[in-house]
Design a protein around this motif. Structure first.
Motif, PDB file in Angstrom:
ATOM      1  N   GLU A 142      -0.702  -3.887  -5.428  1.00  0.00           N
ATOM      2  CA  GLU A 142      -1.250  -2.544  -5.789  1.00  0.00           C
ATOM      3  C   GLU A 142      -2.700  -2.960  -6.502  1.00  0.00           C
ATOM      4  OE1 GLU A 142      -2.451   1.196  -6.864  1.00  0.00           O
ATOM      5  OE2 GLU A 142      -0.667   0.352  -5.465  1.00  0.00           O
ATOM      6  N   ALA A 143      -2.811  -4.213  -7.294  1.00  0.00           N
ATOM      7  CA  ALA A 143      -4.237  -4.499  -7.741  1.00  0.00           C
ATOM      8  C   ALA A 143      -5.429  -4.313  -6.801  1.00  0.00           C
ATOM      9  CB  ALA A 143      -3.984  -5.897  -8.812  1.00  0.00           C
ATOM     10  N   MET A 144      -4.918  -5.096  -5.699  1.00  0.00           N
ATOM     11  CA  MET A 144      -5.806  -5.526  -4.450  1.00  0.00           C
ATOM     12  C   MET A 144      -6.076  -4.121  -3.747  1.00  0.00           C
ATOM     13  SD  MET A 144      -6.542  -8.345  -5.044  1.00  0.00           S
ATOM     14  CE  MET A 144      -6.179  -8.460  -6.722  1.00  0.00           C
ATOM     15  N   TYR A 167      -5.509 -12.613   0.199  1.00  0.00           N
ATOM     16  CA  TYR A 167      -5.173 -13.501  -0.835  1.00  0.00           C
ATOM     17  C   TYR A 167      -3.724 -14.120  -0.733  1.00  0.00           C
ATOM     18  CZ  TYR A 167      -2.389  -9.840  -2.343  1.00  0.00           C
ATOM     19  OH  TYR A 167      -1.265  -8.905  -2.563  1.00  0.00           O
ATOM     20  N   ALA A 168      -3.521 -15.263  -1.575  1.00  0.00           N
ATOM     21  CA  ALA A 168      -2.297 -15.928  -1.528  1.00  0.00           C
ATOM     22  C   ALA A 168      -1.822 -16.247  -2.901  1.00  0.00           C
ATOM     23  CB  ALA A 168      -2.139 -17.250  -0.642  1.00  0.00           C
ATOM     24  N   ASP A 169      -0.670 -15.999  -3.408  1.00  0.00           N
ATOM     25  CA  ASP A 169      -0.231 -16.154  -4.687  1.00  0.00           C
ATOM     26  C   ASP A 169      -0.517 -17.645  -5.195  1.00  0.00           C
ATOM     27  OD1 ASP A 169       0.228 -13.484  -4.746  1.00  0.00           O
ATOM     28  OD2 ASP A 169       2.394 -13.873  -4.723  1.00  0.00           O
ATOM     29  N   HIS A 228      -1.468 -12.365   1.971  1.00  0.00           N
ATOM     30  CA  HIS A 228      -1.466 -10.911   1.890  1.00  0.00           C
ATOM     31  C   HIS A 228      -2.726 -10.115   2.212  1.00  0.00           C
ATOM     32  CE1 HIS A 228       2.565 -11.731  -0.388  1.00  0.00           C
ATOM     33  NE2 HIS A 228       1.667 -12.406  -0.798  1.00  0.00           N
ATOM     34  N   VAL A 229      -2.780  -9.278   3.086  1.00  0.00           N
ATOM     35  CA  VAL A 229      -3.912  -8.757   3.142  1.00  0.00           C
ATOM     36  C   VAL A 229      -3.842  -6.939   3.212  1.00  0.00           C
ATOM     37  CG1 VAL A 229      -5.518  -8.415   5.307  1.00  0.00           C
ATOM     38  CG2 VAL A 229      -4.034 -10.214   5.271  1.00  0.00           C
ATOM     39  N   ALA A 270      -6.959 -11.164 -11.671  1.00  0.00           N
ATOM     40  CA  ALA A 270      -5.719 -10.298 -11.481  1.00  0.00           C
ATOM     41  C   ALA A 270      -4.754 -10.828 -10.844  1.00  0.00           C
ATOM     42  CB  ALA A 270      -6.176  -9.048 -10.743  1.00  0.00           C
ATOM     43  N   VAL A 271      -4.939 -11.796  -9.731  1.00  0.00           N
ATOM     44  CA  VAL A 271      -3.853 -12.423  -9.004  1.00  0.00           C
ATOM     45  C   VAL A 271      -3.201 -13.361  -9.930  1.00  0.00           C
ATOM     46  CG1 VAL A 271      -3.341 -14.394  -7.120  1.00  0.00           C
ATOM     47  CG2 VAL A 271      -5.064 -12.218  -6.722  1.00  0.00           C
TER      48      VAL A 271
END
Length: 619
Positions: A226-228, A247-249, A256-257, A374-375
């Motif tokens: 949701e942040a992205m 990004y990837a955790d 995740h895209v 954020a991540v």
């Protein structure tokens, strides 16, 4: 000598054939012309078109000096612009520009002073100039035009078609007119500088507002996906036409895209683009690797071909082209804790938008840093939540299997807090065959409340097990233990003992400031066991607590719960209890697990923990 000039082809109009001329500009001359401070002033004046004020000055030169050509020239590192002119032939009268190789005024700029030449054909600096033949320019007099710093940006000049000895009065008049022209130039530069400052201030304010809104939006959720998505909505609304966030955790994890376009009508295309990009890892890796390799944001003024070349998937490339490919920037998403690149933010403008600026590149870099925060916050939150869940499971009792008694329980943490809290339930069998059940609520819904709850529950168990005392006496003893052991607890609780009796079951209970138990009778009726309120646990010891005894038939269900299930700030507690009682009556036919789920649906909000315990007396 550094040869920086080039052959210039110029089709003369009305006076002869094409002239091909080389002009050689030396290192010293080039360094003066290319001085960045001087060029800034020239560029602030703009590329001149017809200009009434400068044309009027050129006309005054023609009339007062009696010269066929009057020119206000501005000279940059590559061309001479005719800001004002009278008497110039075409195409220069219309184009207001000529190559630097045709400029006499550039020598005024380099010399920094007025030049008066009776016959340029005899001057070693000018005798090869193409303007001699092209303009029939023979005599030249030029006075410097200066900017607010005194740097020469051009010349006010008079040109004659035949040799001429310029008089002192003509030279003085030209110098005075050049001073007037310099005043006009300084005024325009000051206005341009003020406008630049205004735009810079507006841009800085806009960028600060963007980053502030982004920070607030990202901080409002711990869900990284949701942040992205929020990042994409904010950025595409105010910085780029569209963007892709990958990004990837964890480094090396599946990416995740998310993709967003400023045009809401393209939402479906952007979702499809994100889905394809998530599967086309090679395309994504190229973008992320570029960000990782540079370790900073990368800006490309016209990156459509380069970006399109990286998209091997045909449909993905088509969607990107449809979204618009012009200038682009890639900003790395960097973990501020581990200092590793976790992904990238790709910002793209369509071909009809101007390229991204250096200031926007700095903003993109800051966006990447805040996305990384954020991540990282989301990862730390998930780790904390996992620890909290493990702690909660260790503190909450696994319900025993007892003859004649069916137990069901649920625990739900507050949605706006940690995954644990101070609410708890417990049930255990006594050596005499009775069953002790309890539900309690320690103030707070965080790790500290859970730890205090663990101490309280263990004290209840340790004090009650193996003793035949009634619940009131047990809670009185618990008050004394909490006070004497200095356990920092302020809690509500209901403690009950269930034992078989001649009529079915006898339930004795004590209530320390807790919502009343409910009893579902076999015929579907519901009783609310209100009793006079008694103080919370953990307060200084007072008079002995009371025990209430109720006799119930087999097939009844005792419901114990915490206030998160019934409490609503906009209603009285009685209303919440009544609502729960009505739901219990409506759901009397449901088995235990389904009954728990239906009762939990009554909760008005999930801003507090909820513990629920059902005791079905089946024997």
């Amino acid at each position: 000598m550094n040869v920086t000039g080039a052959p210039v082809a110029w089709q003369a109009t009305g006076w002869g054939a094409m002239v091909l001329q080389w002009d050689v500009i030396g290192d010293t001359e080039q360094s003066v012309l290319a001085d960045p401070v001087r060029l800034r002033s020239v560029r602030r004046l703009g590329t001149p078109g017809p200009d009434e004020a400068f044309d009027r000055l050129a006309m005054l030169v023609r009339k007062l000096v009696d010269a066929p050509l009057g020119v206000v020239s501005l000279v940059d590192a590559e061309r001479q612009f005719l800001a004002g002119q009278v008497g110039m032939p075409e195409p220069f009268a219309t184009e207001r520009s000529m190559p630097l190789t045709h400029s006499f005024s550039r020598h005024v700029v380099v010399a920094g002073e007025m030049l008066v030449i009776p016959d340029v054909r005899a001057d070693p600096r000018m005798r090869g100039n193409p303007s001699i033949e092209g303009l029939n320019a023979i005599a030249y007099a030029g006075a410097p035009i200066t900017d607010p710093d005194g740097l020469v940006v051009g010349a006010l000049c008079a040109v004659d078609h035949e040799p001429r000895n310029w008089t002192n009065s003509e030279i003085a008049l030209l110098s005075e007119l050049a001073a007037v022209c310099s005043s006009e130039v300084c005024l325009r530069i000051a206005r341009a500088a003020a406008e630049d400052a205004r735009r810079a201030a507006e841009s800085a304010q806009h960028q600060l507002a963007l980053l502030t809104d982004l920070t607030e939006s990202l901080a409002a959720t711990m869900d990284v996906a949701e942040a992205m998505r929020r990042l994409g909505r904010i950025v595409t609304g105010r910085l780029a036409d569209w963007c892709v966030v990958t990004y990837a955790d964890e480094p090396g994890a599946s990416p995740h895209v998310s993709a967003t376009h400023r045009d809401p009508a393209r939402a479906a295309d952007m979702q499809r683009l994100a889905d394809l990009a998530a599967r086309s890892r090679t395309d994504l890796q190229a973008i992320v690797l570029a960000a990782r390799r540079h370790g900073r944001s990368v800006r490309r003024e016209s990156g459509s071909a380069r970006l399109r070349g990286r998209l091997s998937d045909v449909e993905l490339a088509a969607l990107a082209m449809s979204a618009g490919l012009g200038s682009s920037m890639v900003a790395p998403i960097v973990s501020p804790v581990r200092r590793v690149v976790l992904g990238a933010v790709l910002l793209v403008n369509g071909p009809d938008r101007p390229p991204f600026t250096a200031a926007e590149e700095r903003v993109a870099a800051e966006i990447g840093r805040r996305a990384g925060l954020a991540v990282e916050n989301s990862r730390l939150y998930r780790e904390q939540r996992h620890v909290a869940e493990v702690l909660q499971r260790s503190l909450l009792t696994e319900l025993p299997t007892l003859p004649g008694v069916e137990l069901h329980a649920r625990y739900l943490p507050a949605q706006d807090g940690a995954a644990v809290g101070g609410d708890w339930y417990d049930a255990f069998a006594q050596p005499d065959g009775s069953v002790m059940v309890a539900v309690g609520d320690v103030a707070g819904h965080d790790i500290e409340a859970a730890a205090t709850m663990g101490q309280l529950r263990n004290l209840v168990r340790g004090d009650a097990f193996g003793r035949a005392d009634e619940p009131g006496a047990l809670l009185t003893q618990l008050d004394e233990a909490l006070h004497g052991l200095r356990v920092p607890a302020a809690a509500t609780a209901v403690l009950a003992r269930v034992r078989q009796s001649w009529s079915g079951y006898a339930i004795s209970f004590a209530n320390a400031g807790h919502p009343p138990p409910l009893l579902l009778l076999p015929d579907g009726r519901v009783q609310v066991w209100w009793i006079p309120p008694e103080p919370l646990l953990g307060l200084p010891p007072h008079q002995a607590r009371t025990t209430t005894v109720r006799y119930v038939p087999p097939g009844s269900t005792l419901v114990l719960y915490t206030d998160g299930l019934v409490e609503d700030r906009q209603q009285l507690l009685d209303d919440g209890v009544a609502r729960l009682a009505e739901r219990l009556r409506e759901s009397s036919a449901y088995p235990g697990d389904e009954l728990c789920a239906r009762l939990l649906d009554v909760a008005p909000r999930r801003n507090d923990d909820i513990a629920l315990l059902l005791v079905r007396l089946t024997g």
